[in-house]
Write a protein that holds these residues in place. Structure first.
Motif, PDB file in Angstrom:
ATOM      1  N   ILE A  72      -3.125   3.592  -9.383  1.00 26.96           N
ATOM      2  CA  ILE A  72      -3.913   4.629  -8.718  1.00 26.96           C
ATOM      3  C   ILE A  72      -5.371   4.461  -9.127  1.00 26.96           C
ATOM      4  O   ILE A  72      -5.658   4.131 -10.270  1.00 26.96           O
ATOM      5  CB  ILE A  72      -3.433   6.032  -9.137  1.00 26.96           C
TER       6      ILE A  72
ATOM      7  N   LYS B   4     -14.254   0.948  -0.555  1.00 27.21           N
ATOM      8  CA  LYS B   4     -12.809   0.756  -0.445  1.00 27.21           C
ATOM      9  C   LYS B   4     -12.320  -0.421  -1.279  1.00 27.21           C
ATOM     10  O   LYS B   4     -11.253  -0.355  -1.883  1.00 27.21           O
ATOM     11  CB  LYS B   4     -12.418   0.572   1.021  1.00 27.21           C
TER      12      LYS B   4
ATOM     13  N   ARG C  21     -10.297   6.855  -2.856  1.00 30.57           N
ATOM     14  CA  ARG C  21      -9.048   6.786  -3.613  1.00 30.57           C
ATOM     15  C   ARG C  21      -8.118   5.758  -2.990  1.00 30.57           C
ATOM     16  O   ARG C  21      -8.233   5.423  -1.817  1.00 30.57           O
ATOM     17  CB  ARG C  21      -8.369   8.145  -3.674  1.00 30.57           C
ATOM     18  N   CYS C  22      -7.188   5.280  -3.812  1.00 27.64           N
ATOM     19  CA  CYS C  22      -6.247   4.263  -3.357  1.00 27.64           C
ATOM     20  C   CYS C  22      -5.021   4.294  -4.255  1.00 27.64           C
ATOM     21  O   CYS C  22      -5.121   4.568  -5.454  1.00 27.64           O
ATOM     22  CB  CYS C  22      -6.912   2.885  -3.431  1.00 27.64           C
ATOM     23  N   THR C  23      -3.853   3.991  -3.676  1.00 28.62           N
ATOM     24  CA  THR C  23      -2.612   3.891  -4.442  1.00 28.62           C
ATOM     25  C   THR C  23      -1.840   2.672  -3.948  1.00 28.62           C
ATOM     26  O   THR C  23      -1.656   2.496  -2.747  1.00 28.62           O
ATOM     27  CB  THR C  23      -1.743   5.156  -4.265  1.00 28.62           C
TER      28      THR C  23
ATOM     29  N   TYR D  99      -9.430   6.340  -8.405  1.00 33.65           N
ATOM     30  CA  TYR D  99     -10.430   7.210  -7.794  1.00 33.65           C
ATOM     31  C   TYR D  99     -11.776   6.669  -8.236  1.00 33.65           C
ATOM     32  O   TYR D  99     -12.036   6.577  -9.431  1.00 33.65           O
ATOM     33  CB  TYR D  99     -10.276   8.664  -8.266  1.00 33.65           C
TER      34      TYR D  99
ATOM     35  N   GLU E 105      -9.216   5.294   1.029  1.00 35.89           N
ATOM     36  CA  GLU E 105      -9.763   6.278   1.960  1.00 35.89           C
ATOM     37  C   GLU E 105     -10.828   7.110   1.268  1.00 35.89           C
ATOM     38  O   GLU E 105     -10.797   7.299   0.060  1.00 35.89           O
ATOM     39  CB  GLU E 105      -8.655   7.177   2.522  1.00 35.89           C
TER      40      GLU E 105
ATOM     41  N   TRP F 108       0.840  -1.193   0.000  1.00 31.59           N
ATOM     42  CA  TRP F 108       0.000   0.000   0.000  1.00 31.59           C
ATOM     43  C   TRP F 108       0.874   1.242   0.000  1.00 31.59           C
ATOM     44  O   TRP F 108       1.803   1.340   0.796  1.00 31.59           O
ATOM     45  CB  TRP F 108      -0.889   0.057   1.235  1.00 31.59           C
ATOM     46  N   ILE F 109       0.595   2.157  -0.858  1.00 34.25           N
ATOM     47  CA  ILE F 109       1.194   3.492  -0.766  1.00 34.25           C
ATOM     48  C   ILE F 109       0.182   4.389  -0.061  1.00 34.25           C
ATOM     49  O   ILE F 109       0.529   5.145   0.834  1.00 34.25           O
ATOM     50  CB  ILE F 109       1.556   4.043  -2.160  1.00 34.25           C
ATOM     51  N   ARG F 110      -1.065   4.281  -0.469  1.00 36.49           N
ATOM     52  CA  ARG F 110      -2.170   4.960   0.210  1.00 36.49           C
ATOM     53  C   ARG F 110      -3.323   3.979   0.272  1.00 36.49           C
ATOM     54  O   ARG F 110      -3.895   3.618  -0.733  1.00 36.49           O
ATOM     55  CB  ARG F 110      -2.595   6.215  -0.550  1.00 36.49           C
ATOM     56  N   ARG F 111      -3.625   3.515   1.475  1.00 39.52           N
ATOM     57  CA  ARG F 111      -4.748   2.601   1.637  1.00 39.52           C
ATOM     58  C   ARG F 111      -6.034   3.299   1.195  1.00 39.52           C
ATOM     59  O   ARG F 111      -6.108   4.523   1.218  1.00 39.52           O
ATOM     60  CB  ARG F 111      -4.873   2.152   3.086  1.00 39.52           C
TER      61      ARG F 111
END
Length: 157
Positions: free
Chosen positions: A86, A94, A74-76, A88, A48, A43-46
């Motif tokens: 990436i 989620k 969004r998620c990365t 959106y 959210e 995960w870079i960005r879980r």
């Protein structure tokens, strides 16, 4: 231009497949996710939740104004081969955002390696999205009211 033309045209564009992954129902993404070899990722960005401001313009030429806000998830992620996916997604889902980001990373990998393991999935996903859009258009047409006709009937014509 349809999503298919963007995603499956002469050049498979990232814009096209990201749009497709965001629009397709989660159940369809889950079905294809179960059928492929799953990559290791971090995960870079879980996933959210957030909000995005929706803007509009009257007749596409008038002054721009704020319509309201929409929930966005969004998620990365970074898959094992280094590509960063990436996503959106409209709404608060989620799992949908996470799968869309993973598919984005896999598509980038396939573009670089020429493997093409994920590209055949795009046609199936696109058909699902187009079918849903056709159903919405049909339902909308059925509820259409012709105000011009109502006006003539009221005048006794």
């Amino acid at each position: 231009m349809t999503v298919t033309q963007i995603a499956l045209g002469d050049k498979c564009t990232r814009e096209g497949w990201m749009t497709l992954f965001a629009k397709v129902p989660l159940a369809e993404l889950e079905r294809h996710w179960a059928a492929i070899a799953r990559p290791k990722f971090q995960w870079i960005r879980r996933p959210e939740y957030g909000a995005a401001m929706l803007r509009g313009a009257v007749g596409r030429t008038g002054a721009v104004f704020n319509v309201g806000e929409a929930s966005v998830t969004r998620c990365t992620v970074q898959i094992e081969t280094g590509e960063i996916g990436i996503a959106y997604v409209l709404g608060r889902n989620k799992r949908h955002a996470a799968l869309a980001a993973l598919f984005d990373g896999l598509m980038q990998r396939d573009q670089l390696t020429g493997a093409g393991a994920i590209i055949p999935i795009l046609a199936s996903l696109d058909e699902c999205v187009r079918k849903a859009e056709r159903e919405i258009r049909t339902e909308t047409q059925q509820s259409k009211v012709d105000f011009f006709m109502l006006g003539r009937e009221a005048n006794g014509e």
